[in-house]
Design a protein around this motif. Structure first.
Motif, PDB file in Angstrom:
ATOM      1  N   GLN A  89       0.825  -1.208   0.000  1.00 39.09           N
ATOM      2  CA  GLN A  89       0.000   0.000   0.000  1.00 39.09           C
ATOM      3  C   GLN A  89       0.860   1.259   0.000  1.00 39.09           C
ATOM      4  O   GLN A  89       0.555   2.249  -0.692  1.00 39.09           O
ATOM      5  CB  GLN A  89      -0.929  -0.007   1.211  1.00 39.09           C
ATOM      6  N   ILE A  90       1.922   1.235   0.772  1.00 35.47           N
ATOM      7  CA  ILE A  90       2.824   2.399   0.821  1.00 35.47           C
ATOM      8  C   ILE A  90       3.472   2.624  -0.542  1.00 35.47           C
ATOM      9  O   ILE A  90       3.554   3.762  -1.043  1.00 35.47           O
ATOM     10  CB  ILE A  90       3.885   2.203   1.918  1.00 35.47           C
ATOM     11  N   ASP A  95       2.340   1.673  -3.476  1.00 43.44           N
ATOM     12  CA  ASP A  95       1.333   2.133  -4.440  1.00 43.44           C
ATOM     13  C   ASP A  95       1.055   3.626  -4.288  1.00 43.44           C
ATOM     14  O   ASP A  95       0.889   4.350  -5.284  1.00 43.44           O
ATOM     15  CB  ASP A  95       0.037   1.335  -4.260  1.00 43.44           C
ATOM     16  N   SER A  96       0.983   4.097  -3.049  1.00 44.60           N
ATOM     17  CA  SER A  96       0.721   5.528  -2.821  1.00 44.60           C
ATOM     18  C   SER A  96       1.876   6.394  -3.290  1.00 44.60           C
ATOM     19  O   SER A  96       1.691   7.564  -3.635  1.00 44.60           O
ATOM     20  CB  SER A  96       0.456   5.781  -1.333  1.00 44.60           C
ATOM     21  N   MET A  97       3.095   5.832  -3.310  1.00 47.23           N
ATOM     22  CA  MET A  97       4.271   6.586  -3.743  1.00 47.23           C
ATOM     23  C   MET A  97       4.597   6.356  -5.212  1.00 47.23           C
ATOM     24  O   MET A  97       5.543   6.941  -5.740  1.00 47.23           O
ATOM     25  CB  MET A  97       5.485   6.201  -2.875  1.00 47.23           C
TER      26      MET A  97
END
Length: 410
Positions: free
Chosen positions: A204-205, A207-209
């Motif tokens: 998730q981290i 993907d957000s970056m």
């Protein structure tokens, strides 16, 4: 008001009877049941509710008990039974006294069947033979020899020593297998937690970056998501595979293939062979020392082995000995036994001390098992640690490599 008694019994046709009755005392209750031509197996004072609970508990405990008697239970039973016989107590009375003291519910039930057979006029060996699915063949064979020679108490003492040695051997095997199994379980748990819970958080981290995960981490993440989304189907497939393997393993062909495979496992194969050598020599030594002839001893030893491949090998050996070959030549023809054991057998046959030399061979292989068990743990420890460390390290590297790349770009 007279107390109520719960009873378990069988009639002369072998049918199971149980229930409650009211009687002034235990003696009157026993006399009443015997007047109905019942062989009483259990009689205890209780209320009807507790009687039913006791019956259900007894049945459930027996159902979940091991299918065959364990070495520890057999050792304790033979030791106590032999002591009672040597003290002058009859086999029937001794069994009746011992039945209530056995810890395993299944063992108690089987002993009650033996008592029933004795009360119907059968001898002790035949009574045990009728329960051959639970009691090992070596016990039945030696009981028959002890009854014929009038030395049943001494035979039971020898059997107790035999099962004590067998229990010690089993403890060494369990000790050797404990550490590898523990490390494997911890490794699976660590990898499972990281793949199913830790890795998705990092995904998730990333993907957000807008960071692409490395192929190795992506493949593990996809596998974890697939397992979480389809775990009922995967569990069903696993159960089907396990049930199919067990079903195949119960067949004669399946057991032979499984037992043959166990002999050729890496690291464990040589250890397992030493276990079979020790068990065979110890069993055959005791049988010969008890006065059983060689051909009958080979038959009983084959039935006592828990490896179908070795049992089939001993059947070929017995046939060769029946044709007039020496035991050493018959064992050598199988190609299974080591040269050292063959030389000991050859020397024992030549000197007439075969049972003694087989006993010395058993002691040698038991010492060898202790040495191999310690060495096996020493060998497996670095291999397992490197394997687990490599997997965890590769996973950590795959996770933190993109993070380091981002920091370098800043």
């Amino acid at each position: 008001m007279s107390p109520r008694y719960y009873f378990q019994a069988r009639d002369w046709d072998g049918r199971w009877r149980q229930g409650d009755l009211t009687a002034p005392n235990l003696r009157e209750a026993l006399a009443h049941l015997r007047s109905r031509n019942l062989v009483v197996l259990d009689l205890k004072e209780n209320g009807p509710f507790f009687s039913r609970c006791r019956a259900l508990w007894s049945r459930a405990a027996a159902a979940f008990s091991p299918a065959r008697a364990g070495s520890r239970e057999l050792m304790v039973f033979c030791r106590q039974f032999g002591a009672m016989l040597q003290a002058g107590i009859s086999p029937l009375q001794a069994l009746q006294l011992l039945t209530g003291n056995m810890e395993q519910p299944r063992f108690r039930e089987e002993l009650r069947e033996v008592i029933l057979n004795l009360e119907q006029g059968k001898n002790l060996a035949e009574s045990f033979h009728r329960q051959e699915k639970y009691f090992p063949a070596i016990l039945t064979g030696l009981v028959a020899a002890g009854e014929a020679g009038g030395v049943l108490g001494e035979v039971m003492e020898r059997l107790a020593g035999h099962f004590e040695q067998q229990l010690d051997l089993e403890e060494k095997i369990r000790a050797a297998a404990f550490y590898p199994l523990l490390i494997s379980a911890v490794a699976c748990a660590v990898l499972g937690v990281m793949i199913l819970f830790v890795l998705p958080q990092f995904a998730q981290i990333f993907d957000s970056m807008g960071i692409t995960m490395p192929p190795f981490a992506s493949a593990l993440l996809a596998a974890g998501r697939f397992a979480l989304n389809h775990w009922p189907a995967l569990l069903a497939c696993l159960l089907i595979v396990v049930a199919g393997w067990n079903f195949y393993g119960r067949s004669e062909q399946g057991r032979c293939q499984r037992d043959r495979l166990r002999l050729h496992l890496p690291l464990f194969g040589s250890f397992y062979r030493q276990v079979l050598y020790a068990r065979f020599t110890r069993t055959l030594s005791m049988l010969l020392s008890s006065g059983i002839n060689l051909i009958a001893a080979l038959e009983l030893a084959g039935r006592a082995m828990d490896n179908r491949f070795l049992a089939a090998t001993l059947d070929l050996t017995r046939e060769a000995v029946s044709r007039g070959e020496s035991l050493a030549d018959a064992l050598q023809g199988t190609g299974f036994f080591p040269a050292l054991l063959l030389e000991m057998v050859r020397a024992g046959e030549a000197s007439g001390t075969l049972a003694d030399l087989l006993g010395h061979s058993a002691a040698f292989y038991e010492r060898e098992i202790s040495y191999l068990a310690a060495r096996l743990g020493t060998r497996l420890e670095p291999i397992l640690l490197l394997f687990v460390g490599g997997l965890v390290g590769a996973l950590v590297y795959a996770i933190f490599t993109p993070i380091f790349q981002v920091f370098q770009m800043l």
